[in-house]
Design a protein around this motif. Structure first.
Motif, PDB file in Angstrom:
ATOM      1  N   TRP A 111       0.495  -0.914   0.118  1.00  0.00           N
ATOM      2  CA  TRP A 111       0.158  -0.030   0.253  1.00  0.00           C
ATOM      3  C   TRP A 111       0.982   1.486  -0.223  1.00  0.00           C
ATOM      4  O   TRP A 111       0.651   2.608  -0.822  1.00  0.00           O
ATOM      5  CB  TRP A 111      -1.090   0.191   0.983  1.00  0.00           C
ATOM      6  N   LEU A 114       2.233   1.861  -3.446  1.00  0.00           N
ATOM      7  CA  LEU A 114       1.515   2.349  -4.423  1.00  0.00           C
ATOM      8  C   LEU A 114       0.541   3.696  -3.692  1.00  0.00           C
ATOM      9  O   LEU A 114       0.411   4.829  -4.987  1.00  0.00           O
ATOM     10  CB  LEU A 114      -0.016   1.401  -4.302  1.00  0.00           C
ATOM     11  N   ALA A 118       1.160   6.780  -6.696  1.00  0.00           N
ATOM     12  CA  ALA A 118       0.274   7.569  -7.066  1.00  0.00           C
ATOM     13  C   ALA A 118       0.458   9.311  -6.698  1.00  0.00           C
ATOM     14  O   ALA A 118       0.380  10.038  -7.116  1.00  0.00           O
ATOM     15  CB  ALA A 118      -1.223   7.034  -5.804  1.00  0.00           C
TER      16      ALA A 118
END
Length: 176
Positions: A111, A114, A118
């Motif tokens: 996470w 990611l 992002a």
């Protein structure tokens, strides 16, 4: 591969090794740091900062490196720090420890990866707007603490290292 890349790879692997050995990749250590109940991560990072500070200024004084000071921009620093802190608080890992957790086989660190991807995409897309706004708010120029105080950098380094040793002693006394 150039020498710089080899040095970067070696120091990166060593830093990752020490992150793992210092147990700062563990989720419970991260949460303990966020709750101010376990100062393992703070002690680790301050030690890395102190060693790096002494090493960089020693190399500078020996003429082996040139420092490239970036401009201090308060708007970008404050907003970036808030985003970093929010991500660390939500995930329980900072970016470096998130990658280390993945390396140890803990998939919850994905996470963080990611989120970094992002965040990098959002930053790249919004950079033209930020260049005119956030990245100009509170631009103090290329400053350093020794420069502001008008003293030799070694005085600042020694004071910070001694303060850090005192802080470490206090942490140990309080079992933090």
């Amino acid at each position: 591969m150039t020498n710089q890349l080899i040095y970067g790879l070696v120091t990166g692997v060593l830093f990752g090794f020490f992150l793992q050995r210092g147990q700062v990749l563990r989720y419970d250590k991260q949460i303990g740091a966020l709750r101010l109940m376990d100062m393992t991560i703070l002690k680790f990072m301050l030690t890395a900062i102190f060693v790096g500070c002494v090493g960089i200024y020693l190399l500078k004084d020996l003429g082996l490196v040139n420092l490239s000071i970036k401009s201090t921009v308060l708007g970008a620093t404050i907003i970036g720090g808030l985003i970093f802190g929010l991500g660390w608080g939500l995930l329980g890992y900072c970016p470096g420890t998130s990658m280390g957790a993945i390396g140890e086989g803990r998939w919850d660190g994905l996470w963080g990866l990611l989120g970094m991807l992002a965040g990098a995409a959002v930053y790249a897309e919004s950079y033209p707007l930020m260049k005119r706004t956030v990245l100009t708010w509170g631009d103090l120029g290329k400053i350093t603490l020794p420069g502001i105080l008008g003293i030799n950098h070694w005085i600042v380094v020694i004071v910070f290292v001694l303060a850090g040793v005192g802080l470490f002693y206090w942490f140990e006394k309080k079992n933090l």
